[in-house]
Structures are given as C-alpha cells and as structure tokens.
Design an enzyme around this catalytic site. Structure first.
Site, PDB file in Angstrom:
ATOM      1  CD  GLU A 146      -2.787  -1.466   2.359  1.00 38.74           C
ATOM      2  OE1 GLU A 146      -2.877  -0.549   3.201  1.00 38.74           O
ATOM      3  OE2 GLU A 146      -3.402  -2.540   2.460  1.00 38.74           O
ATOM      4  CD  GLU A 252      -3.957  -6.084   3.300  1.00 41.44           C
ATOM      5  OE1 GLU A 252      -4.852  -5.371   3.799  1.00 41.44           O
ATOM      6  OE2 GLU A 252      -2.760  -5.953   3.587  1.00 41.44           O
TER       7      GLU A 252
END
Ligand code: BMA
Length: 321
Positions: A146, A252
């Site tokens: 991320e 995810e």
C-alpha cells in the site's frame, strides 16, 4: 484461490484452538491461501502486533503447507525513528501507521544499523519456516505494501521514489543474501482507481525483483466506487501483469464486518471471476467490529456459500484435487 488472514489463529468467539477456522466452519473447507503478519518480529518480540505468537505462526505455516496450502506473509513493522521513544504516547506512535516524513531517509542513512538488525530478525524467522525434514517452505512475501497510500511511513508522500526503491532493494537483497530463495515477491499497492503506466512504474521495483503484482482493495466507501475502482485497477494491472509475465492477485480485499449479506456473491464474486487472479485474500476476523471473512451461522456466512460454490473460486480441497 480464496485466502484469509490469520485464518487458523482466531475467529468470532474463539482463539487458538487447533484445527478451527471460520472459513472451514462456514463452508466445510479451509482457504487455499493463509496470510500471516510479521509486524513486531523486527523488535525481537515473541508476539506480533495483533498478539499472535510467532511460534504459533511458524506452526500454522507448517500445518498449512503440509495440507497443500499456500502461505503469504505481510509485515507491518514499527517506525524505526519513533518506535523506541514512543513510551506513553498513544497509538499510532511508533507503529507502521506513524507516518512521519523522513523515516525511509533515516533507514537509508542515520538508522541503517537499526534497520539492518530488523532485517536480520526477519531473515532469522523466515529461515525457520521449514518442513519437518528441513526443506524451506515456499511463501509469498509482500513488504512495503500500500505504498501509494499516505498511512504507512513508507507511503509515497513520505519518501521519494528513489528512496522507496532503495528500501525495497535493501530488503530484498539482504533476504536473498541469507539464502531465502523460497520467496515469491509481491508488490502490492493500494486501490487507486486511475493507475497509469507512468505513475505505476515510478515505484515498481522492476521485473527482475517482482514475481506477483497485487492490489489491496477494500470497500470503505460506496459499493459503486469499490466496484468501479477495483475493475479499473484490475484492468490496468492484469494487462501489466500479462505483459511483464507476472502473477496477479487481490493481496488484500474485503468489506469490514460484511454488513451486506449479499456482498460475497453479488459484489466480490463477479470481480474475482472476471480477472486471472492467482488469489484473493480477505483480512482477519479480529472481532465483531473488525472482521472481513465469512462468519458461520450468519446471513453473510450463508451468502459465502454461493461464493464458495463458484467453479472460479478455489479452496484447499480444490487445489489438492
Ligand atoms: C490492520 C488492522 C489492524 C492490524 C493490522 C495488522 O488492517 O487489522 O488491527 O493490527 O491490520 O494485522
């Protein structure tokens, strides 16, 4: 393949009971992929940031490997600049979410020794991930995830592209120097909704350094936004992955506490059916307030059976058939 973070560790109403899994108890099969987090290993801690004992992580990795399952490891390391001076301060002081500018710069300069020690501890643990006869267990590792977001100290607002790439390379080169050739390296930015090639390449570590391209995509806002942005990103990333001969995954994903009991078959299933994903992993079933997986005996758990039944979703038994 369907994946679930911390699947055999705990679920709604139970913790650390051998063999248990909310996914298993919902659909009768284990997830094909299990994810675990190394956050805290860098400090020499015995438990990770979510209080999971690392000895248990090792045991469950062995168990899942023996069942024929796939392992993926994430790492939410503390902030090397603030972590030691964080006593008495409130979360996120000292954590991965303590997103101070200059942390990556410090790792590459003033705090290089601290970081070298951290990597040593990561490698030491990874080297213990072996079968009973001593063979290394293969696993996916997706450090610095991320990184296009702003919430982690390695996020794009907090370090230059060159610094980020140095951080990635230092991590990878060190683990490889320790003989860890059993790692599938995943680069997994967060949902963006408008990736371009120029932008994506700025922090992409390179074809020689990445095996799997991942996307972390949560439904935090509206369903429409989630569907549109996830499709936009997966269209871009699946083309990129194909051109660069890489695996593709939703490293995810999820909708926190699954408040819509049709979400699995109506929202997630069409997305995973549309792309050549190696896996889609939902985050941990921490508690009533924070869970992303199916929960047995609930409406969303029943809906999960439709997701499970799709020929395009694979669980542990499917990949062992
Ligand atoms: C986050 C949350 C945190 C947790 C972290 C690492 O998304 O679930 O509660 O500590 O992941 O598992």
């Amino acid at each position: 393949m369907f994946g679930h973070q911390d699947d055999p560790m705990y679920g709604l109403g139970w913790a650390y009971e051998d063999g248990r899994s909310d996914v298993l108890e919902t659909c009768g099969d284990y997830p094909a992929v299990m994810g675990f987090d190394l956050g805290g290993i860098e400090m020499g801690n015995l438990k990770n940031l979510d209080s999971v004992p690392f000895s248990r992580t090792r045991d469950e990795i062995r168990r899942h490997h023996e069942r024929g399952g796939i392992i993926t490891l994430s790492w939410h390391p503390r902030n090397p600049l603030t972590t030691y001076g964080a006593a008495g301060k409130q979360w996120p002081a000292g954590t991965a979410w303590d997103a101070a500018d200059g942390t990556v710069t410090a790792i590459l300069t003033t705090h290089a020794d601290t970081f070298a020690l951290w990597l040593e501890r990561v490698a030491d643990f990874m080297l213990t991930l072996t079968t009973t006869d001593g063979r290394p267990i293969p696993f996916i590792f997706r450090p610095w995830h991320e990184n296009n977001g702003c919430w982690f100290w390695w996020g794009e607002q907090h370090c230059s592209a060159d610094e980020f790439l140095s951080l990635w390379n230092r991590t990878q080169d060190y683990l490889l120097s320790r003989g860890l050739n059993n790692i599938v390296w995943a680069y997994s930015p967060n949902l963006d909704g408008a990736f371009t090639e120029d932008y994506f390449l700025q922090r992409y570590p390179g074809d020689d350094r990445v095996d799997l391209i991942g996307l972390d995509a949560y439904q935090w806002g509206t369903e429409e936004d989630f569907i549109r942005q996830t499709n936009d990103d997966l269209q871009f990333l699946s083309a990129f992955a194909q051109q660069h001969s890489k695996l593709l995954a939703l490293t995810e994903c999820g909708y926190q506490s699954v408040p819509d009991s049709t979400w699995w078959h109506r929202v997630l299933l069409p997305i995973v059916e549309a792309y050549p994903l190696s896996h889609a992993l939902v985050w941990r079933n921490a508690d009533q307030k924070e869970h992303f997986g199916p929960v047995p005996g609930t409406p969303q758990g029943n809906d999960f059976l439709l997701f499970y039944a799709s020929p395009r979703t694979l669980f542990l038994r499917d990949i062992n058939d």
